[in-house]
Each structure stands twice: as C-alpha cells, then as structure tokens.
Design a protein around this motif. Structure first.
Motif: not given
Length: 323
Positions: A240-250
């Motif tokens: 709903a707020s946009g595609v989340p940036p997913l960092d695999a390291m996180q």
C-alpha cells in the motif's frame, strides 16, 4: 446496454471512464455473468497506476459476484441461474456484466448473499491462505498484523481468534483501533506515532513474534523485521505504501529471518486447493463465526471517488460497488 469502467492510460483516479460495452455471448469454457456486486480492493489501484502492468486500454477489478446468464460449450461445474463469486484474472470485474472464463467461478451457498461474497471473496481467501497455508501457526502463538482495520485485517483477526492466535494489530487512528478490537485484535499499536517493534517487544516479553503479516510495504518493513523473533517469517502480502526495499543482509542482522511475497493466485490455482479454502471461509461466515461488515458502498460509475477514498485511508473493512 452494459457498462464497464475502463482506463486508457495509467495514472490517478481520473483516468477511469464509465463506458458502454457490447458483452456478446460466451465461447467454449466461458460464461456470461450479470454482476450484483463488485469488490473494491487496494490491488485495483496498482493496475490503475501501472505498478501492476496491464495492456491498455483495460478494464479494472478482479472480484465480483452475480448470476450466470449463459454458459459456453464445455462448462459443467456451473449452470445458467447459478449464483457465483470469483476473484482473479482477467481484469474486468468493474462492469455490469461480462463474458469471462468459467474456471475461476465458485458457487455460492444459499446462506451467503452476493453483496457479502463481493466483500469477502478476495479478502477472505487471502486471510485463509495467510492463516492456513503460509506458516504452521498454532493456538497460543502471537503474530503482528499491519492494517488491522482493513478488509483483510478484520477477517484475519476474527479467524485468528477462532484458532487461538493472538493478534497485535497496527492502525492509524483511534476509530480504526476500536473497529479492530471489536473484531478480535487483542493488542493495538499506532504505527504512525509509536515505535512498532518496541511495542511488540513489550507485548511479547522481549521475544518478538514468529510471523509478521505486512500489507503496507515500504513504510513498515523496517519495523516488521525488528519485530520478529530469530528465524522469524516476514510475509509481505501487499504494498500500500510502495514496494519495500529488502536488503538480504538485514535479514541476517535481524536474526536469520525468512521473507515471502505471496500472491493469492498461487494458493487457489488448483481447484481442489481453492475449494478447500473457500469451504472453510464459507462455513465460518454462514455460521456467523466470522462476520463480514460492508462499511462502504458505491455506485460503479462513482469508481473515481471510491479510489480516492481508498487511497486516502478513509475506508475501513470491506467496500463494494452495488449494481
């Protein structure tokens, strides 16, 4: 003459047009359905804005219910006069009637009205697969659910309570908190003015939750990851707020987390799987164990205003177009 909402270019609500259409007769494997009610879902805005690509010009909407007026050759699981509901491709549910493939149609039991069906088919089946297919949740578990006062949220919370699962739900206002509590949400977090992860840790004695169900996306993903237990699961089922940036390291930093971006279509692709989930859903609704409340009704020609309300967060629970 039949009418439908079409859009000829991507953009805001004003790109939608109310147009006359020639429906025609169903071909092999198809039916012609007269809609009684049409579902309004946030995913509809993704197609309109171009986040989900569609060949233009295009119709809108993937969920509706109504009565079959004609069947094409080879259609055997539904018949003329049947009351049915559906969710899924192809686009075009924003219409008074349409010809469409018969495969995705689900016959409605007598106890469920077409309006109720349009308000719950996508939301209810989404709740069903989230709770029954994604992770082996059990009585006594606690989960975090974003947008707890939304259409999926209200069904999900009621169903979770039946299963003995505690829901911590995020909302944006006191009004939405009251609605979420009334539908089985045990704990409320105001995600715009509270630290979500901090509150989740407080409510779980510092442990966090095994699963987070996040339909908001970019604005909430950081708090979602920080709310999870070690080796927890982040279920990103909406944006709903946009595609989340997913960092695999996180994922590693927060405890070797797992993440999935599921789509309802993949959980109801096989008729047996779809019928099993629909059977559970219809059983709960028909018995009154899960209540479907339609909080907004619109005329289909007023789709522009409906989308404005939806995107501004002015809706709660389920919304439908009534024909």
């Amino acid at each position: 003459m039949a009418h439908a909402i079409h859009f000829h270019e991507s953009g805001g609500p004003d790109v939608m047009r109310w147009e006359e259409v020639d429906v025609g007769d169903p071909g092999p494997g198809e039916v012609r359905i007269r809609h009684v009610a049409v579902g309004l879902n946030f995913a509809d805005t993704y197609f309109r804005t171009g986040l989900y690509p569609a060949a233009l010009p295009a119709g809108l909407g993937v969920e509706a219910s109504g009565v079959i007026e004609a069947v094409g050759e080879g259609v055997t699981h539904v018949a003329e006069g049947d009351r049915v509901t559906y969710t899924g491709s192809p686009l075009g549910a924003y219409s008074t009637e349409r010809v469409m493939p018969a495969d995705s149609l689900i016959r409605l039991p007598e106890e469920i009205t077409c309006e109720t069906a349009a308000a719950m088919t996508m939301r209810g089946l989404t709740s069903a697969y989230l709770l029954r297919r994604i992770s082996p949740l059990k009585a006594g578990d606690t989960v975090l659910l974003h947008a707890a006062a939304g259409g999926v949220g209200l069904i999900f919370s009621q169903w979770a309570k039946l299963l003995g699962i505690t829901v911590i739900g995020t909302v944006s206002s006191d009004e939405k908190a009251e609605i979420a509590r009334a539908h089985g949400c045990e704990h409320i977090v105001y995600y715009r003015r509270e630290d979500v992860a901090e509150r989740v840790r407080e409510l779980t004695d510092g442990k966090g939750v095994p699963v987070v169900f996040d339909s908001i996306g970019k604005d909430t993903v950081a708090g979602s990851m920080a709310s999870l237990q070690r080796r927890g699961l982040l279920v990103c089922f909406g944006t709903a707020s946009g595609v989340p940036p997913l960092d695999a390291m996180q994922l590693a930093v927060h405890g070797s987390l797992f993440v999935t971006r599921p789509a309802l279509a993949d959980y109801i692709a096989e008729p047996a799987a779809r019928d099993a989930l629909a059977g559970e859903l219809f059983g709960h609704v028909a018995s009154g164990r899960i209540k479907i409340e339609i909080n907004q009704r619109y005329a289909l020609k007023d789709a522009q205003q409906a989308h404005r309300d939806l995107e501004a967060g002015r809706t709660t629970g389920s919304s439908i177009f009534v024909l």
